[in-house]
Design a protein around this motif. Structure first.
Motif, PDB file in Angstrom:
ATOM      1  N   SER A  55       0.853  -1.198   0.000  1.00 40.25           N
ATOM      2  CA  SER A  55       0.000   0.000   0.000  1.00 40.25           C
ATOM      3  C   SER A  55       0.881   1.237   0.000  1.00 40.25           C
ATOM      4  O   SER A  55       1.927   1.256   0.662  1.00 40.25           O
ATOM      5  CB  SER A  55      -0.884   0.000   1.252  1.00 40.25           C
ATOM      6  N   THR A  56       0.429   2.252  -0.689  1.00 39.92           N
ATOM      7  CA  THR A  56       1.020   3.593  -0.551  1.00 39.92           C
ATOM      8  C   THR A  56      -0.019   4.523   0.069  1.00 39.92           C
ATOM      9  O   THR A  56       0.177   5.069   1.161  1.00 39.92           O
ATOM     10  CB  THR A  56       1.461   4.140  -1.933  1.00 39.92           C
ATOM     11  N   ARG A  57      -1.156   4.694  -0.628  1.00 40.54           N
ATOM     12  CA  ARG A  57      -2.153   5.684  -0.214  1.00 40.54           C
ATOM     13  C   ARG A  57      -2.764   5.364   1.160  1.00 40.54           C
ATOM     14  O   ARG A  57      -2.827   6.214   2.053  1.00 40.54           O
ATOM     15  CB  ARG A  57      -3.294   5.758  -1.263  1.00 40.54           C
ATOM     16  N   THR A  58      -3.245   4.133   1.325  1.00 46.29           N
ATOM     17  CA  THR A  58      -4.016   3.813   2.526  1.00 46.29           C
ATOM     18  C   THR A  58      -3.128   3.818   3.764  1.00 46.29           C
ATOM     19  O   THR A  58      -3.459   4.443   4.782  1.00 46.29           O
ATOM     20  CB  THR A  58      -4.710   2.446   2.365  1.00 46.29           C
ATOM     21  N   ARG A 107      -4.797  -4.544   6.700  1.00 48.38           N
ATOM     22  CA  ARG A 107      -5.012  -4.953   5.303  1.00 48.38           C
ATOM     23  C   ARG A 107      -4.571  -6.407   5.179  1.00 48.38           C
ATOM     24  O   ARG A 107      -3.428  -6.742   5.521  1.00 48.38           O
ATOM     25  CB  ARG A 107      -4.222  -4.084   4.327  1.00 48.38           C
ATOM     26  N   HIS A 140     -13.114  -2.494   0.736  1.00 46.93           N
ATOM     27  CA  HIS A 140     -12.160  -1.437   1.090  1.00 46.93           C
ATOM     28  C   HIS A 140     -13.012  -0.233   1.521  1.00 46.93           C
ATOM     29  O   HIS A 140     -13.124   0.765   0.810  1.00 46.93           O
ATOM     30  CB  HIS A 140     -11.285  -1.119  -0.127  1.00 46.93           C
ATOM     31  N   GLN A 143     -11.827   3.467   1.533  1.00 46.68           N
ATOM     32  CA  GLN A 143     -11.662   3.998   0.174  1.00 46.68           C
ATOM     33  C   GLN A 143     -13.025   4.463  -0.359  1.00 46.68           C
ATOM     34  O   GLN A 143     -13.136   5.547  -0.946  1.00 46.68           O
ATOM     35  CB  GLN A 143     -11.073   2.928  -0.751  1.00 46.68           C
ATOM     36  N   PRO A 272      -8.965   4.795  -7.972  1.00 49.34           N
ATOM     37  CA  PRO A 272      -8.459   4.671  -6.598  1.00 49.34           C
ATOM     38  C   PRO A 272      -6.937   4.584  -6.529  1.00 49.34           C
ATOM     39  O   PRO A 272      -6.362   4.759  -5.448  1.00 49.34           O
ATOM     40  CB  PRO A 272      -9.097   3.371  -6.099  1.00 49.34           C
TER      41      PRO A 272
END
Ligand code: CP
Length: 315
Positions: A55-58, A107, A140, A143, A272
């Motif tokens: 993951s980057t964003r979350t 996650r 998710h 998101q 997303p």
């Protein structure tokens, strides 16, 4: 034991919960844009980011959200952890709870893993809030919440007016998309007509909850849509013998200047992330200053996760 709210999926949220989270998201977003900061409502609280998938964003937006609220944030180094000695997700979660976790942002890949973690925490009488940060191809929810908030803000709507009257087309690998699995029911609950569009092998057999129509025909799916949300082809989730002709995919399902012209002239584009530029979306659309909401989605990730932490902590 303190009362906490777990956030395991969209279905587990009441309409009032959704309204509360969206209302707080937009308020926090406005405060951050005005340069204001929350006092530290989560001072001395401990947030663990436990990500079994990349993951980057979350992961980073939960970390930023926690830090902006005064929490201590611990990123669990899964690759260097005892997971590789065979420790289960359940035992890892309980171990981190025993170290004082107030929030477990999780996650994981397997269906039901997040809810199993919630049950384990409850069975042990622990007050750690379990937050779903993406579960395989199954959901998710944060998101979906940030996507809904992004649309509300872009169109000057409120959580009360919701997405009533909007047509939202989600195009791409719907069979493997946890984002679509959460966005479709949330957008439908907020009043939108949700259309699914993709090649046959990337569509489910039956329209899932919240999906008004499914088609392989991009022209029909894009016609008069207000929002086009495109998804990454998840090569890592396709079966080993499946292959995707990326040139043909772009031609049939890509969001390009040509295909976007089928939607409303004001239609906005979402993704997303991460994107495969030149496959599901062309770079000029992804970077379009008036049509693309993609970086606005990323930005909305922080206030959404702050509102989710408030909700989880019952603040
Ligand atoms: N949208 C999303 O979940 O991105 P990451 O996988 O980078 O967190």
């Amino acid at each position: 034991m303190c009362a906490v709210n777990h956030l395991t999926g969209i279905d587990a949220l009441s309409d009032a919960d959704i309204r509360q989270i969206l209302t707080r998201t937009l308020a926090i977003d406005a405060a951050l844009e005005a340069g204001h900061h929350l006092d530290s409502p989560l001072q001395n609280r401990l947030l663990f980011n436990l990500f079994y998938e990349n993951s980057t964003r979350t992961s980073l937006s939960f970390a930023v959200a926690g830090m902006r609220m005064g929490a201590h944030v611990v990123t669990v180094p899964v690759a260097a952890s005892s997971v590789h000695k065979g420790e289960s997700v359940r035992d890892t979660v309980l171990t981190l709870c025993a170290q004082g976790a107030d929030f477990m942002v999780l996650r994981a890949g397997g269906a039901g893993t997040i809810d199993a973690a919630r049950k384990a925490v409850e069975e042990h009488g622990l007050s750690t809030a379990i937050i779903n940060a993406g579960e395989g191809a199954f959901g998710h929810p944060t998101q979906a919440l940030l996507d809904a908030a992004t649309i509300l803000k872009a169109l000057g709507r409120t959580p009360e007016t919701g997405l009533e009257g909007l047509t939202i087309t989600i195009v791409g690998d719907l069979l493997h998309s946890r984002v679509a699995a959460s966005c479709a029911p949330l957008f439908a609950r907020l009043g939108a007509e949700v259309r699914y569009c993709g090649p046959g092998e990337m569509l489910p057999d039956q329209a899932p909850q919240g999906v008004a129509s499914m088609t392989k025909d991009q022209k029909a799916a894009f016609k008069d849509a207000d929002i086009i949300m495109t998804l990454r082809i998840q090569l890592e989730r396709l079966s080993a013998d499946a292959s995707v002709d990326q040139v043909a995919y772009r031609s049939d399902y890509g969001v390009t200047s040509e295909s976007l012209s089928l939607a409303k002239p004001t239609a906005l584009v979402m993704h997303p992330g991460p994107m495969n530029r030149g496959v599901e979306i062309d770079g000029n659309i992804a970077d379009h200053p008036d049509r693309s909401l993609i970086l606005k989605q990323v930005a909305m990730g922080v206030p959404t996760r702050m509102a989710v932490l408030e909700f989880a902590a019952s603040l």
